[in-house]
Design an enzyme around this catalytic site. Structure first.
Site, PDB file in Angstrom:
ATOM      1  N   ARG A  65     -18.179   3.586  26.929  1.00 19.68           N
ATOM      2  CA  ARG A  65     -17.715   4.707  27.749  1.00 19.68           C
ATOM      3  C   ARG A  65     -17.123   5.836  26.898  1.00 19.68           C
ATOM      4  NH1 ARG A  65     -12.802   4.974  31.573  1.00 19.68           N
ATOM      5  NH2 ARG A  65     -13.396   6.448  33.192  1.00 19.68           N
ATOM      6  N   HIS A  69     -17.732   9.855  27.289  1.00 20.05           N
ATOM      7  CA  HIS A  69     -16.646  10.806  27.527  1.00 20.05           C
ATOM      8  C   HIS A  69     -16.471  11.778  26.361  1.00 20.05           C
ATOM      9  CE1 HIS A  69     -14.413   8.706  31.064  1.00 20.05           C
ATOM     10  NE2 HIS A  69     -15.717   8.715  31.225  1.00 20.05           N
ATOM     11  N   ASN A  97      -9.511   9.937  31.837  1.00 24.60           N
ATOM     12  CA  ASN A  97      -9.170   9.126  30.659  1.00 24.60           C
ATOM     13  C   ASN A  97      -7.784   8.505  30.708  1.00 24.60           C
ATOM     14  OD1 ASN A  97     -11.637   9.602  29.381  1.00 24.60           O
ATOM     15  ND2 ASN A  97     -10.901  11.495  28.407  1.00 24.60           N
ATOM     16  N   HIS A 197     -22.952   0.960  34.041  1.00 25.40           N
ATOM     17  CA  HIS A 197     -22.008   0.273  34.929  1.00 25.40           C
ATOM     18  C   HIS A 197     -22.422  -1.166  35.206  1.00 25.40           C
ATOM     19  CE1 HIS A 197     -20.036   4.238  36.556  1.00 25.40           C
ATOM     20  NE2 HIS A 197     -19.791   4.012  35.284  1.00 25.40           N
TER      21      HIS A 197
HETATM   22  C1  HEM Z   1     -22.774   9.034  36.664  1.00 26.74           C
HETATM   23  C2  HEM Z   1     -21.529   9.402  36.655  1.00 26.74           C
HETATM   24  C3  HEM Z   1     -20.399   8.464  36.297  1.00 26.74           C
HETATM   25  C4  HEM Z   1     -19.257   8.302  36.984  1.00 26.74           C
HETATM   26  C5  HEM Z   1     -18.849   9.044  38.254  1.00 26.74           C
HETATM   27  C6  HEM Z   1     -18.482   7.285  36.316  1.00 26.74           C
HETATM   28  C7  HEM Z   1     -17.237   6.850  36.718  1.00 26.74           C
HETATM   29  C8  HEM Z   1     -16.578   5.755  36.199  1.00 26.74           C
HETATM   30  C9  HEM Z   1     -15.337   5.243  36.680  1.00 26.74           C
HETATM   31  C10 HEM Z   1     -14.513   5.844  37.810  1.00 26.74           C
HETATM   32  C11 HEM Z   1     -15.022   4.142  35.959  1.00 26.74           C
HETATM   33  C12 HEM Z   1     -13.787   3.252  36.097  1.00 26.74           C
HETATM   34  C13 HEM Z   1     -12.650   3.809  35.276  1.00 26.74           C
HETATM   35  C14 HEM Z   1     -11.336   3.096  35.516  1.00 26.74           C
HETATM   36  O1  HEM Z   1     -11.207   2.323  36.461  1.00 26.74           O
HETATM   37  O2  HEM Z   1     -10.376   3.345  34.778  1.00 26.74           O
HETATM   38  C15 HEM Z   1     -16.093   3.952  35.004  1.00 26.74           C
HETATM   39  C16 HEM Z   1     -16.163   2.941  34.103  1.00 26.74           C
HETATM   40  C17 HEM Z   1     -17.152   2.812  33.158  1.00 26.74           C
HETATM   41  N1  HEM Z   1     -18.145   3.736  32.905  1.00 26.74           N
HETATM   42 FE1  HEM Z   1     -18.685   5.267  34.069  1.00 26.74          FE
HETATM   43  N2  HEM Z   1     -19.184   6.852  35.229  1.00 26.74           N
HETATM   44  C18 HEM Z   1     -20.362   7.552  35.166  1.00 26.74           C
HETATM   45  C19 HEM Z   1     -21.318   7.447  34.184  1.00 26.74           C
HETATM   46  C20 HEM Z   1     -21.216   6.627  33.088  1.00 26.74           C
HETATM   47  C21 HEM Z   1     -22.073   6.707  31.930  1.00 26.74           C
HETATM   48  C22 HEM Z   1     -23.182   7.719  31.722  1.00 26.74           C
HETATM   49  C23 HEM Z   1     -21.659   5.717  31.080  1.00 26.74           C
HETATM   50  C24 HEM Z   1     -22.177   5.357  29.720  1.00 26.74           C
HETATM   51  C25 HEM Z   1     -23.383   5.630  29.284  1.00 26.74           C
HETATM   52  C26 HEM Z   1     -20.567   5.022  31.718  1.00 26.74           C
HETATM   53  C27 HEM Z   1     -19.925   3.916  31.229  1.00 26.74           C
HETATM   54  C28 HEM Z   1     -18.885   3.266  31.856  1.00 26.74           C
HETATM   55  C29 HEM Z   1     -18.392   1.963  31.444  1.00 26.74           C
HETATM   56  C30 HEM Z   1     -19.007   1.077  30.370  1.00 26.74           C
HETATM   57  C31 HEM Z   1     -17.282   1.674  32.256  1.00 26.74           C
HETATM   58  C32 HEM Z   1     -16.361   0.465  32.189  1.00 26.74           C
HETATM   59  C33 HEM Z   1     -15.244   0.760  31.193  1.00 26.74           C
HETATM   60  C34 HEM Z   1     -14.222  -0.330  30.999  1.00 26.74           C
HETATM   61  O3  HEM Z   1     -14.287  -1.407  31.593  1.00 26.74           O
HETATM   62  O4  HEM Z   1     -13.286  -0.075  30.192  1.00 26.74           O
HETATM   63  N3  HEM Z   1     -20.305   5.622  32.922  1.00 26.74           N
HETATM   64  N4  HEM Z   1     -17.014   4.963  35.163  1.00 26.74           N
END
Ligand code: HEM
Ligand SMILES: *[C@@H]1O[C@H](CO)[C@@H](O)[C@H](O)[C@H]1NC(C)=O
Length: 324
Positions: A65, A69, A97, A197
């Site tokens: 992630r 970001h 973040n 995800h």
């Molecule tokens: C399409 C739009 C996207 C939205 C709206 C979004 C939103 C989010 C949100 C809200 C979370 C949870 C954060 C938290 O609870 O603190 C999350 C987690 C995550 N996102 Fe996304 N995301 C998007 C795209 C992506 C992309 C493009 C990637 C990587 C290529 C990605 C990788 C991740 C990963 C791996 C997690 C888990 C992180 C963890 O467990 O520490 N996301 N995302």
């Protein structure tokens, strides 16, 4: 005959202009960038990532992630890693973040080990994030790809730009599409990259409205998620975004077909009304090879967003600070 010679010269000029343009935009990244200057760089990064993921599998998700970001905020320039200071308004304090982005200690550890094996600061923090993203996906059973290298690090960061550019989980499909489009990424990139995800966790506050108030959700799934995410309070309780949160597989897409997407934005890919996107979701669900190939292609594309190359930017000594 004169006209022929003239148009031929024109064609030549256009070709020269085109090839210069290509060089100026992206051709400076290369997968062999560190092969001569630090042949052990990539294996050193991989070792630290593997250790970190073995210790806590979620770290692979958190590290992946960070690259996202980073790239979405003024390009892949490690701006996300800069700490708050008198002249840095840290992106770590941006909405998406704060109390959420993590893995910074792992990046610090990698940076110090890499600088040691390389005999100095030759590998940029931005390249470290790109390599770490690949190594994290591989460590959790996903595809591999060749990482393009040669990015340099920014001397600035922008919390405001981070607030504007990183997509919110409350966005509808059309807003998600335009958010990605601003980065030069198309709908296929959106679907493939959302497949990230398949690993990691999300906080209750970010999916609360989806599980309590929305109808495009399997009621059994909503009930299960409510058990650890009360309608009031519990905002920081975390749930896996995908039941197989430490395996980079295709289950994220099968969840969407069953209306078991955790975030509103996830479920939008299936319920948002685009038949093109629905067919992509279906094809990734039924064919891991296609998902893996498209994910790899799209993440390389994401890694090319607004990179600093050549003499622009710097190679930071400490990923948290601009060199003084
Ligand atoms: C399409 C739009 C996207 C939205 C709206 C979004 C939103 C989010 C949100 C809200 C979370 C949870 C954060 C938290 O609870 O603190 C999350 C987690 C995550 N996102 Fe996304 N995301 C998007 C795209 C992506 C992309 C493009 C990637 C990587 C290529 C990605 C990788 C991740 C990963 C791996 C997690 C888990 C992180 C963890 O467990 O520490 N996301 N995302
Ligand atoms: C459900 O929607 C209502 C009306 O928009 C809102 O006030 C409430 O906070 C929402 N509930 C949850 C748990 O998000």
């Amino acid at each position: 005959m004169a006209a022929g010679a003239c148009s031929c010269l024109h064609l030549f000029k256009i070709m020269v202009a085109l090839s210069l343009a290509t060089i100026a935009c992206s051709a400076t990244l290369s997968s062999t960038f560190y092969d001569k200057v630090c042949p052990k760089a990539l294996s050193t990064i991989k070792g630290v990532v593997e250790d970190a993921v073995n210790q806590e599998s979620r770290m692979g998700a958190s590290l992946l992630r960070l690259h996202f970001h980073d790239c979405f905020v003024n390009g892949c320039d490690a701006s996300v890693l800069l700490d708050d200071s008198s002249n840095i308004d840290s992106e770590k304090n941006a909405l998406a973040n704060v109390n959420s982005a993590r893995g910074f200690d792992v990046v610090d550890k990698i940076k110090s080990q890499v600088d040691k094996v390389c005999g100095g600061p030759v590998v940029s923090c931005a390249d470290i994030l790109a390599v770490v993203a690949r190594d994290s996906v591989v460590a959790l059973g996903g595809p591999t790809w060749e990482v393009q290298l040669g990015r340099r690090d920014s001397m600035t960061a922008s919390r405001t730009a981070a607030n504007n550019a990183i997509p919110s989980p409350l966005l509808d499909l059309s807003a998600l599409i335009s958010n990605f489009k601003k980065q030069g990424l198309d709908t296929k990139d959106l679907v493939a990259l959302s497949g990230a995800h398949t690993i990691g966790f999300a906080k209750c506050s970010l999916f609360k409205n989806h599980i309590y108030n929305e109808s495009n959700i399997d009621p059994n799934f909503a009930r299960a998620r409510k058990s650890t995410c009360p309608s009031s309070g519990g905002d920081n309780n975390r749930a896996p975004i995908d039941p197989t949160a430490s395996k980079f597989d295709t289950q994220y897409f099968s969840n969407l077909l069953k209306r078991r997407g955790l975030l509103h934005s996830d479920q939008e890919l299936y319920s948002g009304g685009s038949s093109t996107i629905v067919s992509l979701v279906k094809s990734y669900n039924s064919d891991a090879k296609t998902f893996y190939a498209d994910f790899a292609k799209s993440i390389v594309k994401m890694g090319n967003i607004n990179t600093l190359t050549g003499k622009k930017g710097q190679i930071r000594v400490n990923c948290r600070k601009v060199n003084s």
